[in-house]
Design an enzyme around this catalytic site. Structure first.
Site, PDB file in Angstrom:
ATOM      1  N   MET A  18       0.845  -1.199   0.000  1.00 52.63           N
ATOM      2  CA  MET A  18       0.000   0.000   0.000  1.00 52.63           C
ATOM      3  C   MET A  18       0.878   1.246   0.000  1.00 52.63           C
ATOM      4  O   MET A  18       1.781   1.376   0.840  1.00 52.63           O
ATOM      5  CB  MET A  18      -0.931  -0.004   1.220  1.00 52.63           C
ATOM      6  CG  MET A  18      -1.992  -1.094   1.184  1.00 52.63           C
ATOM      7  SD  MET A  18      -2.957  -1.185   2.714  1.00 52.63           S
ATOM      8  CE  MET A  18      -1.757  -1.981   3.813  1.00 52.63           C
ATOM      9  N   CYS A 102      -3.868  -1.737  -9.104  1.00 53.20           N
ATOM     10  CA  CYS A 102      -4.097  -0.411  -8.532  1.00 53.20           C
ATOM     11  C   CYS A 102      -5.133   0.336  -9.368  1.00 53.20           C
ATOM     12  O   CYS A 102      -4.935   0.550 -10.571  1.00 53.20           O
ATOM     13  CB  CYS A 102      -2.801   0.381  -8.481  1.00 53.20           C
ATOM     14  SG  CYS A 102      -3.018   2.044  -7.793  1.00 53.20           S
ATOM     15  N   LYS A 141      -0.450  -9.324  -8.781  1.00 56.06           N
ATOM     16  CA  LYS A 141      -1.659  -8.935  -8.046  1.00 56.06           C
ATOM     17  C   LYS A 141      -2.570  -8.193  -9.018  1.00 56.06           C
ATOM     18  O   LYS A 141      -2.145  -7.263  -9.697  1.00 56.06           O
ATOM     19  CB  LYS A 141      -1.323  -8.034  -6.855  1.00 56.06           C
ATOM     20  CG  LYS A 141      -2.528  -7.719  -5.962  1.00 56.06           C
ATOM     21  CD  LYS A 141      -2.058  -7.003  -4.684  1.00 56.06           C
ATOM     22  CE  LYS A 141      -3.198  -6.905  -3.665  1.00 56.06           C
ATOM     23  NZ  LYS A 141      -4.149  -5.827  -3.987  1.00 56.06           N
ATOM     24  N   ASN A 204      -7.799 -11.401  -1.475  1.00 59.80           N
ATOM     25  CA  ASN A 204      -7.640 -10.068  -0.895  1.00 59.80           C
ATOM     26  C   ASN A 204      -8.947  -9.304  -1.054  1.00 59.80           C
ATOM     27  O   ASN A 204      -9.619  -9.419  -2.084  1.00 59.80           O
ATOM     28  CB  ASN A 204      -6.490  -9.344  -1.613  1.00 59.80           C
ATOM     29  CG  ASN A 204      -6.337  -7.887  -1.200  1.00 59.80           C
ATOM     30  OD1 ASN A 204      -6.250  -7.013  -2.048  1.00 59.80           O
ATOM     31  ND2 ASN A 204      -6.279  -7.614   0.087  1.00 59.80           N
ATOM     32  N   ASP A 206     -11.529  -6.738   1.866  1.00 62.95           N
ATOM     33  CA  ASP A 206     -12.501  -6.643   2.969  1.00 62.95           C
ATOM     34  C   ASP A 206     -12.209  -7.580   4.136  1.00 62.95           C
ATOM     35  O   ASP A 206     -13.127  -7.907   4.901  1.00 62.95           O
ATOM     36  CB  ASP A 206     -13.930  -6.894   2.472  1.00 62.95           C
ATOM     37  CG  ASP A 206     -14.438  -5.794   1.550  1.00 62.95           C
ATOM     38  OD1 ASP A 206     -13.748  -4.762   1.425  1.00 62.95           O
ATOM     39  OD2 ASP A 206     -15.514  -5.975   0.952  1.00 62.95           O
ATOM     40  N   GLY A 228      -5.175  -5.676   3.900  1.00 65.50           N
ATOM     41  CA  GLY A 228      -4.736  -4.342   3.494  1.00 65.50           C
ATOM     42  C   GLY A 228      -5.131  -3.272   4.484  1.00 65.50           C
ATOM     43  O   GLY A 228      -4.510  -3.094   5.524  1.00 65.50           O
ATOM     44  N   ARG A 229      -6.233  -2.560   4.189  1.00 67.49           N
ATOM     45  CA  ARG A 229      -6.577  -1.359   4.955  1.00 67.49           C
ATOM     46  C   ARG A 229      -6.846  -1.626   6.433  1.00 67.49           C
ATOM     47  O   ARG A 229      -6.663  -0.731   7.271  1.00 67.49           O
ATOM     48  CB  ARG A 229      -7.792  -0.682   4.306  1.00 67.49           C
ATOM     49  CG  ARG A 229      -7.474  -0.009   2.973  1.00 67.49           C
ATOM     50  CD  ARG A 229      -8.727   0.475   2.265  1.00 67.49           C
ATOM     51  NE  ARG A 229      -9.529  -0.636   1.772  1.00 67.49           N
ATOM     52  CZ  ARG A 229     -10.759  -0.504   1.292  1.00 67.49           C
ATOM     53  NH1 ARG A 229     -11.334   0.690   1.281  1.00 67.49           N
ATOM     54  NH2 ARG A 229     -11.417  -1.557   0.833  1.00 67.49           N
TER      55      ARG A 229
END
Length: 328
Positions: A18, A102, A141, A204, A206, A228-229
């Site tokens: 990220m 991305c 990815k 990947n 959520d 991730g987030r």
């Protein structure tokens, strides 16, 4: 699960690459708390070929965080191949990951990242060329497709595998979705069930808790889960013990100490107080540690206005003494 000869163990959890988040300090902490593999921020191939200093700095990795992947993106095969060679020679990562996922306009709008989903022949040519150019394992990815009318990941996975990649990470959204709506893991499961796909499939999208990661393994059969987030401000999210209720669970004070350590690691590697604070501030803004504290707005403003590492550290240490946090 293995990628080439890299053994990541059973049901591994990976830190997603990220931009402005997965710097070396954050990667080291995520690795400490159980991330099986971590990835750098995105590396722009064109900038790396031109030796742009800010981009070259992203190649800094340490043995403490291995196995580590460096992710690159670009618009032309020539630039991406040259960037891959530079990454291999200068940084010696365990994996070189190609970013075809991305969705942001400044990347995808120029044909790189998820923009490659509109030019599959170029994506495949680029992937095969990078595989031929380096000896480091190459992974990819990407997303489900460009939009809901073009969900192509099932066939694309086979094509990318034929290019020689060693693993495939799939984000369960289209480019058109950006980060809105819900990630759809059903097409990811279809790829995993395809008997012609033999490389590891990494899911990947959520995943916000270890419980959700466990369900993803059970329901969709993926080989690994990438987070991730949800890692923002909580590098300990990879550890069931640290996140749990037992004797090894982290207290609020210990979590603040970890975020303080992140600040100091950033200062060590970045070499500039202001930029070290900027890199740490996004985690302080996102961390769940401070949620629910009454009248926290003024303290948050003080953190935003701090312009030295020492000043920000003092604020964090004062927070440890709040009654609302002492018992957490």
């Amino acid at each position: 699960m293995t990628i080439s000869n890299i053994d990541l163990g059973d049901r591994p959890l990976l830190l997603a690459p990220m931009e402005d988040v997965t710097d070396i300090g954050f990667r080291k902490l995520c690795k400490r708390y159980g991330a099986a593999m971590v990835y750098t921020e995105f590396v722009a191939a064109e900038a790396l070929v031109r030796s742009v200093k800010a981009t070259v700095r992203k190649l800094t990795i340490s043995d403490e965080e291995r196995p580590v992947g460096i992710q690159i993106y670009g618009r032309t095969t020539a630039d991406v191949v040259e960037a891959a060679r530079i990454v291999e020679a200068e940084a010696h990562p365990d994996v070189i990951d190609l970013n075809f996922g991305c969705p942001v306009k400044k990347v995808a709008g120029k044909g790189a990242g998820a923009g490659m989903l509109q030019n599959i022949p170029l994506m495949l040519d680029m992937t095969a060329a990078v595989v031929r150019a380096v000896s480091t394992p190459v992974t990819v990815k990407t997303r489900l497709g460009w939009n809901a009318e073009n969900i192509i990941i099932t066939s694309l996975a086979e094509q990318l595998q034929d290019c020689g990649i060693q693993a495939l990470t799939i984000h369960g959204r289209t480019r058109a979705q950006m980060y809105t709506g819900n990630a759809d893991w059903t097409p990811i499961a279809e790829v995993k069930r395809n008997p012609r796909v033999t490389i590891p499939i990494i899911g990947n999208g959520d995943i916000t808790s270890l419980e959700q990661a466990d369900r993803a393994f059970e329901e969709y059969g993926v080989d690994a889960v990438m987070i991730g987030r949800a890692t923002f401000g909580q590098p300990w999210i990879f550890s069931k013990e640290a996140c749990g209720q037992g004797d090894n669970a982290l207290t609020a004070a210990q979590k603040i100490d970890i975020l303080t350590e992140l600040l100091h690691i950033n200062r060590q590697y970045i070499g500039d107080d202001y930029r070290a604070i900027l890199h740490t501030r996004r985690h302080l803004a996102a961390t769940p540690v401070f949620k629910g504290i009454p009248d926290f707005r003024q303290t948050r403003i003080k953190m935003l206005r701090a312009d030295t590492v020492e000043e920000l550290e003092d604020i964090l240490q004062e927070l440890k003494e709040l009654p609302q946090l002492r018992d957490k």
